[in-house]
Motif scaffolding. Sequence first.
Motif, PDB file in Angstrom:
ATOM      1  N   UNK A  40      63.708  39.275  36.278  1.00 56.98           N
ATOM      2  CA  UNK A  40      63.195  40.317  37.174  1.00 56.98           C
ATOM      3  C   UNK A  40      64.231  41.422  37.319  1.00 56.98           C
ATOM      4  N   UNK A  41      63.833  42.644  37.031  1.00 58.83           N
ATOM      5  CA  UNK A  41      64.713  43.795  37.191  1.00 58.83           C
ATOM      6  C   UNK A  41      63.996  44.852  38.018  1.00 58.83           C
ATOM      7  N   UNK A  42      64.773  45.578  38.821  1.00 57.56           N
ATOM      8  CA  UNK A  42      64.238  46.689  39.605  1.00 57.56           C
ATOM      9  C   UNK A  42      64.649  47.983  38.908  1.00 57.56           C
ATOM     10  N   UNK A  43      63.722  48.650  38.221  1.00 55.54           N
ATOM     11  CA  UNK A  43      64.072  49.796  37.372  1.00 55.54           C
ATOM     12  C   UNK A  43      64.746  50.944  38.120  1.00 55.54           C
ATOM     13  N   UNK A  44      64.483  51.073  39.423  1.00 58.39           N
ATOM     14  CA  UNK A  44      65.133  52.139  40.189  1.00 58.39           C
ATOM     15  C   UNK A  44      66.505  51.726  40.717  1.00 58.39           C
ATOM     16  N   UNK A  45      66.831  50.459  40.572  1.00 60.09           N
ATOM     17  CA  UNK A  45      68.181  49.992  40.868  1.00 60.09           C
ATOM     18  C   UNK A  45      68.479  49.691  42.319  1.00 60.09           C
ATOM     19  N   UNK A  46      67.561  49.991  43.219  1.00 64.82           N
ATOM     20  CA  UNK A  46      67.797  49.781  44.638  1.00 64.82           C
ATOM     21  C   UNK A  46      66.469  49.812  45.379  1.00 64.82           C
ATOM     22  N   UNK A  47      66.519  49.491  46.668  1.00 63.65           N
ATOM     23  CA  UNK A  47      65.303  49.583  47.488  1.00 63.65           C
ATOM     24  C   UNK A  47      64.957  51.052  47.733  1.00 63.65           C
ATOM     25  N   UNK A  48      63.699  51.386  47.533  1.00 69.59           N
ATOM     26  CA  UNK A  48      63.245  52.769  47.723  1.00 69.59           C
ATOM     27  C   UNK A  48      62.131  52.775  48.763  1.00 69.59           C
ATOM     28  N   UNK A  49      62.376  53.317  49.953  1.00 67.19           N
ATOM     29  CA  UNK A  49      61.361  53.306  51.013  1.00 67.19           C
ATOM     30  C   UNK A  49      60.116  54.086  50.615  1.00 67.19           C
ATOM     31  N   UNK A  50      58.961  53.745  51.190  1.00 69.66           N
ATOM     32  CA  UNK A  50      57.735  54.498  50.925  1.00 69.66           C
ATOM     33  C   UNK A  50      57.924  55.990  51.167  1.00 69.66           C
ATOM     34  N   UNK A  51      57.406  56.798  50.254  1.00 68.93           N
ATOM     35  CA  UNK A  51      57.497  58.242  50.393  1.00 68.93           C
ATOM     36  C   UNK A  51      58.720  58.861  49.741  1.00 68.93           C
ATOM     37  N   UNK A  52      59.704  58.031  49.354  1.00 71.80           N
ATOM     38  CA  UNK A  52      60.899  58.538  48.677  1.00 71.80           C
ATOM     39  C   UNK A  52      60.795  58.290  47.183  1.00 71.80           C
ATOM     40  N   UNK A  53      61.526  59.096  46.407  1.00 70.46           N
ATOM     41  CA  UNK A  53      61.473  58.969  44.955  1.00 70.46           C
ATOM     42  C   UNK A  53      62.880  58.839  44.383  1.00 70.46           C
ATOM     43  N   UNK A  54      63.011  57.938  43.429  1.00 74.21           N
ATOM     44  CA  UNK A  54      64.235  57.787  42.653  1.00 74.21           C
ATOM     45  C   UNK A  54      63.840  57.570  41.197  1.00 74.21           C
ATOM     46  N   UNK A  55      64.670  58.040  40.262  1.00 71.56           N
ATOM     47  CA  UNK A  55      64.306  57.885  38.849  1.00 71.56           C
ATOM     48  C   UNK A  55      64.345  56.426  38.401  1.00 71.56           C
ATOM     49  N   UNK A  56      63.596  56.138  37.359  1.00 69.76           N
ATOM     50  CA  UNK A  56      63.626  54.826  36.715  1.00 69.76           C
ATOM     51  C   UNK A  56      64.748  54.847  35.679  1.00 69.76           C
ATOM     52  N   UNK A  57      65.653  53.885  35.754  1.00 71.78           N
ATOM     53  CA  UNK A  57      66.868  53.911  34.955  1.00 71.78           C
ATOM     54  C   UNK A  57      66.661  53.279  33.584  1.00 71.78           C
ATOM     55  N   UNK A  58      67.499  53.701  32.652  1.00 75.50           N
ATOM     56  CA  UNK A  58      67.337  53.322  31.251  1.00 75.50           C
ATOM     57  C   UNK A  58      67.637  51.853  30.993  1.00 75.50           C
ATOM     58  N   UNK A  59      68.355  51.183  31.908  1.00 69.93           N
ATOM     59  CA  UNK A  59      68.695  49.783  31.695  1.00 69.93           C
ATOM     60  C   UNK A  59      67.486  48.901  31.436  1.00 69.93           C
ATOM     61  N   UNK A  60      66.391  49.182  32.123  1.00 70.29           N
ATOM     62  CA  UNK A  60      65.171  48.389  31.931  1.00 70.29           C
ATOM     63  C   UNK A  60      64.626  48.558  30.516  1.00 70.29           C
ATOM     64  N   UNK A  61      64.646  49.788  30.012  1.00 71.06           N
ATOM     65  CA  UNK A  61      64.163  50.042  28.652  1.00 71.06           C
ATOM     66  C   UNK A  61      65.064  49.371  27.625  1.00 71.06           C
ATOM     67  N   UNK A  62      66.354  49.339  27.886  1.00 70.68           N
ATOM     68  CA  UNK A  62      67.293  48.684  26.961  1.00 70.68           C
ATOM     69  C   UNK A  62      67.015  47.186  26.904  1.00 70.68           C
ATOM     70  N   UNK A  63      66.817  46.561  28.053  1.00 72.38           N
ATOM     71  CA  UNK A  63      66.501  45.131  28.078  1.00 72.38           C
ATOM     72  C   UNK A  63      65.184  44.835  27.364  1.00 72.38           C
ATOM     73  N   UNK A  64      64.197  45.677  27.598  1.00 70.09           N
ATOM     74  CA  UNK A  64      62.891  45.516  26.937  1.00 70.09           C
ATOM     75  C   UNK A  64      63.050  45.584  25.419  1.00 70.09           C
ATOM     76  N   UNK A  65      63.810  46.576  24.956  1.00 73.81           N
ATOM     77  CA  UNK A  65      64.004  46.768  23.521  1.00 73.81           C
ATOM     78  C   UNK A  65      64.819  45.634  22.900  1.00 73.81           C
TER      79      UNK A  65
END
Length: 245
Positions: free
Chosen positions: A149-174
């Motif tokens: 289990x990985x959290x692509x944004x890297x941290x807790x993101x409250x409703x209504x806030x935006x954070x980018x999805x980090x490349x680490x998840x794509x690297x693990x997938x690949x």
Amino acid sequence: MRYALQWTRSLIFVGQIYLAMAVVGLLFFPWALFSDRGARMGARIWCRWVRWTAAWMVGLKSEIRGEVPSGELLIAAKHQSFFDIILLFGAVPAGKFIMKRELLFTPVLGQYATRIGCVPVNRGKRGAAISKMVADVKKSAEEHPGQLIIYPQGTRVPPGEKLPYKVGTAILYSQSGEPCVPVATNVGVFWPKRGIYRKPGTAVIEFLPVIEPGMPSKIFLAKIEADVEAASNRLMAEAGFHAED
């Protein structure tokens, strides 16, 4: 008056779940030291306790939607509060997390995380951390097969806030060559990132359609972001929350 009563109930609820964590953690600790099964069983019992007490103590019910995955795969999940960790781990048969390295040094919790195969990451080192994460994930897959289990944004993101999805998840997938199951949630509407107050309602995590291996990294990352954000926004709207709130 109603808010004060709910806040008091929330305070009691929060206090007792951490007390229960200590009690269950210590009861299962001798078994967990020598057995993955012992560590996982103790953790799952505590997760069930939290769900059960949340429902009758603060009126916070919980629901798992979609097809719960099993086998060797990656789970890319929206992370809004501690409750989505509890729901997600309690739902899958052999979950293990990409987690902050600092948590390893937490008494009892750190030992349980190590035993079930969680992979610690030093988030301050970026490139070096990703290389080590990939190596540690491979080792964990050999010793503790299951759902990573990985959290692509890297941290807790409250409703209504935006954070980018980090490349680490794509690297693990690949690198893994495994399928990925995105997961959406609305738990942050009821159980905040910080604070005591818990709102009554129905917290949901939803397993979305599987993404098969082989997708180019950039397309994969864009797809999980689009899928997870759209589904999470739908679940939050269902719970009465909208971005403009």
